[in-house]
Scaffold this motif. Structure first.
Motif, PDB file in Angstrom:
ATOM      1  N   GLU A  51       6.576  -2.031  -1.320  1.00  0.00           N
ATOM      2  CA  GLU A  51       7.652  -0.220  -0.895  1.00  0.00           C
ATOM      3  C   GLU A  51       8.846   0.021  -0.445  1.00  0.00           C
TER       4      GLU A  51
ATOM      5  N   ASP B 145      -2.412   2.314   1.328  1.00  0.00           N
ATOM      6  CA  ASP B 145      -1.117   2.140   1.506  1.00  0.00           C
ATOM      7  C   ASP B 145      -0.600   1.576   3.259  1.00  0.00           C
ATOM      8  N   ASP B 146       0.486   1.551   3.859  1.00  0.00           N
ATOM      9  CA  ASP B 146       1.085   0.554   4.974  1.00  0.00           C
ATOM     10  C   ASP B 146       0.290  -0.259   5.160  1.00  0.00           C
TER      11      ASP B 146
END
Ligand code: C2E
Ligand code: CA
Ligand code: CA
Length: 564
Positions: A496, A439-440
């Protein structure tokens, strides 16, 4: 007779005993003057052969008299010695009670009255007093790594270092653990004197501990409060506070404020000093309120999973949901997970919180069409738990949820903590069929070799990069580079933070991506998701259409089923 006296004396207290001894000695001297005055000349005359010998009774009385005087004298000497010894023992006990046995500094108990005294004497000289709270950074790690004996030596060295920098009239205390305090008088018009002193401590400490075979990287964080910041005890007295209470409060208020400033120094990256400021106190109060709120909220089931749609950008299919924690606190209102998750991590309840949420989300997702996946965020703290994968699999079994439908999102910061453990954990989870996403991506400096060495299933490009695409001047080169990095590593990519059609259109040029963001709607509650899926015919028992994809009209944010 000596024994007899001892028996009597043992029945009476030391003060009474001394009084009796004094009485006996005084009586003896008086008697000696009386008896001796007549008996001694008689004895002398008799010795010279002039007169008759004195009466035996009188001689005996005289001898007894002398014995009693000797006894009184000895008792007097014993008494002075006893008093001296007692005084010494009391002094030693006082010293012990006031000092820290390891470093020899003052301790937590004695620093308050000593501070009050220093504040009073400085006030008379027109000077202010600064209270510095000094805390070692990462001392626990140093202790764990090098052992407690080494930890103790570091504390001793640190006390010595600070003591060497300390002005003559200042105080130094160890408040406990790795926490020290300095109390330093200064000219209120020149606070930069305290700045310099604090700077010296911050600069001196780290270079220090490379002897005794230890090479520990220890830094300090310092919080500073000044008597200039607190209402003077005089004005408190005026306000009706008892003098004693007011004095107590000066030291306590200084310690309290310095503690808050120290906490701020830690928060702002450690190895630095901060003066207390009022907003810090408000922030701390709020934080305490959040802490209490989280603990209560956990018991009352206030944390709820919300769900954000994840879409295949090429085909417009709804492919799954990311679960995001939501908290509506009865006292504080809506609190963002960006605030409460780090606090839950810090106070050690993130596992409990995450377990509750994952449990609820699995129960919810078990009702969805089996082709839809569920992504959940896992905190680095949870990755440290060696039982994590076992517990997770147990929950999956409990909900009869196939592991391949679950996607764990872990952030890059997990990788810095303990790459070896993380690798074991990820491998074990993957062997059970669970998917793992990074993630990120792009915010955490993971190296290419780290990326290659871990069996991730997917990269999620951080929303800060995606949102760049919104600007006219945006240069998509960086995103292109990240995407081709993913391709090179053979990892599919999710973007995202897709907020609008413009970002979406740009992203679509880059090939096969999954995406999520407010363009497709804000995260929704479980019941809203169920309604959405119901209308799409995508609930497990609602006769879900067997054939995904669930297409979105080109210009619509709402995903609809192929049939709809
Ligand atoms: P994240 O994993 O990067 O989650 C995505 C965040 O971006 C979510 O914020 C989501 O609401 C927000 N978002 C989605 N689309 C858009 C968009 O188009 N524009 C903008 N500006 N934002 C968008 P949220 O829900 O506030 O979560 C923040 C972070 O909190 C998450 O970031 C995640 O790191 C953490 N978090 C949330 N729930 C959990 C949880 O259950 N466990 C753990 N460990 N962390 C969680
Ligand atoms: Ca996430
Ligand atoms: Ca993210």
């Amino acid at each position: 007779m000596g024994d007899k006296f001892r028996q009597v004396a043992s029945k009476v207290g030391p003060a009474e005993r001394d009084f009796i001894a004094l009485g006996i000695a005084t009586g003896a001297i008086l008697m000696f003057v009386g008896t001796g005055g007549s008996v001694l000349p008689m004895i002398l005359r008799n010795l010279r052969g002039i007169g008759a010998a004195p009466d035996t009774m009188l001689v005996n009385a005289l001898l007894l008299n002398i014995a009693l005087i000797i006894f009184g004298w000895r008792r007097y000497r014993e008494l002075t010695q006893e008093i001296a010894e007692r005084r010494e023992a009391e002094e030693a006990a006082r010293r012990l009670a006031e000092t820290d046995p390891l470093t020899g500094c003052l301790n937590r108990r004695s620093i308050a009255p000593a501070t009050n005294q220093l504040v009073e004497s400085s006030k008379m000289k027109g000077r202010a007093v600064a209270f510095l709270m000094i805390d070692l950074d990462n001392f626990k790690q140093v202790n764990d790594l090098n052992g407690h004996a080494a930890g103790d030596r570091i504390l001793v060295r640190m006390a010595e270092q600070i003591a060497m920098l300390l002005p003559g009239n200042a105080l130094l205390a160890r408040l406990g653990g790795d926490e020290f305090a300095c109390v330093v008088p200064y000219d209120a018009a020149k606070p930069e004197y305290i700045d310099r002193f604090s700077e010296k401590i911050v600069d001196t400490i780290p270079a220090t501990f490379d002897d005794h075979g230890i090479s520990a990287q220890v830094t300090v964080s310092i919080g500073i409060a000044s008597t200039e910041m607190i209402v003077s005890s005089a004005s408190k007295k005026f306000a009706g506070v008892k003098a004693h209470d007011a004095e107590d409060t000066v030291a306590q208020a200084l310690l309290h404020k310095a503690d808050i400033a120290m906490y701020q120094a830690k928060k702002k990256g450690k190895n630095r000093f901060f003066w207390f400021e009022l907003p810090m106190e408000k922030e701390l109060l709020l934080r305490n309120e959040i802490e209490t709120g989280i603990r209560q909220g956990l018991l009352r089931g206030e944390f709820q999973p919300f769900y954000e749609q994840q879409i295949d950008l090429e085909t417009n299919e709804l492919v799954g949901f990311e679960m995001l924690a939501r908290w509506h606190s009865p006292k504080l209102g809506e609190v963002s997970p960006e605030i409460f998750i780090p606090i839950a991590e810090e106070i050690g309840v993130i596992t409990q919180l995450s377990d509750q949420l994952i449990d609820a989300a699995l129960a919810e997702a078990a009702q969805w069409d089996p082709r839809l996946t569920l992504s959940v965020n896992i905190s680095p703290v949870q990755m440290r738990d060696p039982w994590f994968s076992q517990k997770l699999l147990k929950t999956l079994v409990l909900h009869n949820f196939p592991p391949h439908r679950l996607d764990l999102e872990i952030t890059e910061s997990c990788l810095h903590e303990n790459l070896g453990n993380v690798r074991v954990m990820i491998t074990s989870l993957k062997n059970q069929g669970v998917r793992i996403s990074l993630d990120d991506f792009g915010t955490g400096y993971s190296s290419l070799s780290q990326l290659r060495s871990l069996p991730f299933d997917r990269l999620k490009i951080d929303r800060s990069f995606i949102q760049e695409l919104q600007n006219d001047t945006a240069n998509p080169k960086l995103i292109e580079a990240i995407i081709s990095l993913g391709e090179g590593l053979n990892l599919p990519i999710t973007a995202e933070g897709i907020e609008n059609g413009r970002i979406l259109d740009t992203l679509k040029q880059f090939g096969q991506l999954k995406g999520q963001g407010y363009h497709y709607g804000k995260p929704e509650s479980g019941s809203d998701v169920r309604r959405r899926l119901q209308s799409l015919g995508l609930l497990k028992h609602s006769g879900a259409s067997a054939d995904l994809p669930i297409l979105l009209p080109a210009d619509a944010a709402e995903p609809v089923s192929k049939a709809g």
